[in-house]
Design an enzyme around this catalytic site. Structure first.
Site, PDB file in Angstrom:
ATOM      1  N   ILE A 100       1.097  -1.404  -0.196  1.00 14.71           N
ATOM      2  CA  ILE A 100       0.349   0.107   0.181  1.00 14.71           C
ATOM      3  C   ILE A 100       1.065   1.135  -0.074  1.00 14.71           C
ATOM      4  O   ILE A 100       1.657   1.235   0.258  1.00 14.71           O
ATOM      5  CB  ILE A 100      -0.472   0.007   1.354  1.00 14.71           C
ATOM      6  CG1 ILE A 100      -1.983   0.814   1.064  1.00 14.71           C
ATOM      7  CG2 ILE A 100      -0.074   0.341   2.323  1.00 14.71           C
ATOM      8  CD1 ILE A 100      -3.802   0.992   1.870  1.00 14.71           C
ATOM      9  N   CYS A 101       0.421   2.256   0.174  1.00 12.79           N
ATOM     10  CA  CYS A 101       1.268   3.631  -0.753  1.00 12.79           C
ATOM     11  C   CYS A 101       0.599   4.394   0.005  1.00 12.79           C
ATOM     12  O   CYS A 101      -1.064   4.137   0.490  1.00 12.79           O
ATOM     13  CB  CYS A 101       2.129   3.616  -1.751  1.00 12.79           C
ATOM     14  SG  CYS A 101       0.355   4.306  -3.251  1.00 12.79           S
ATOM     15  N   GLN A 102      -0.065   5.402  -0.472  1.00 16.17           N
ATOM     16  CA  GLN A 102      -1.069   6.816  -0.189  1.00 16.17           C
ATOM     17  C   GLN A 102      -1.944   6.919  -1.885  1.00 16.17           C
ATOM     18  O   GLN A 102      -3.293   6.867  -1.276  1.00 16.17           O
ATOM     19  CB  GLN A 102      -0.115   8.479  -0.581  1.00 16.17           C
ATOM     20  CG  GLN A 102      -1.219   9.207  -0.067  1.00 16.17           C
ATOM     21  CD  GLN A 102      -1.482   9.128   1.532  1.00 16.17           C
ATOM     22  OE1 GLN A 102      -1.204   8.890   2.502  1.00 16.17           O
ATOM     23  NE2 GLN A 102      -2.615   9.785   1.331  1.00 16.17           N
TER      24      GLN A 102
END
Length: 113
Positions: free
Chosen positions: A81-83
């Site tokens: 996951i990231c932003q």
């Protein structure tokens, strides 16, 4: 005429960059909530340490994009996951190149969570 060719090339390049990597699964944030306690998965957050400190999901370990992914186990599924989903997509491509067989990207990232 030359301007149109340039525009088409730029749009084509951006579309190509956004296409999912072959062999990488994608899940929504709603689906993520159902697998967060799965012990057969390793959860990594590829945002910067400052972003991670500001807001994170406890099951995710912070390993910023560009860091060494070699320490991750190859026998478990890696959920990334990231932003927004862009950096995690890049991380998934890197993981596939390193030989990780089961890699999953969280669509929409923390913005959608």
């Amino acid at each position: 005429m030359e301007t149109w060719i340039l525009i088409v090339l730029v749009v084509g390049f951006l579309a190509w960059r956004m296409m999912p990597t072959k062999g990488v699964q994608s899940i929504s944030t709603a689906q993520l909530k159902h697998v967060l306690n799965d012990k057969d998965k390793v959860f990594i957050d590829v945002r910067t340490p400052a972003e991670y400190k500001g807001r994170n999901i406890p099951q995710f370990k912070n390993i910023p994009l560009g860091s060494g992914f070699n320490q991750l186990p190859k026998d478990k599924e890696i959920v990334v996951i990231c932003q927004s989903g862009m950096r995690s997509s890049q991380a998934c491509k890197q993981l596939k190149k390193l030989g990780y067989a089961r890699v999953t990207n969280v669509r929409g990232g923390m913005s959608a969570y």
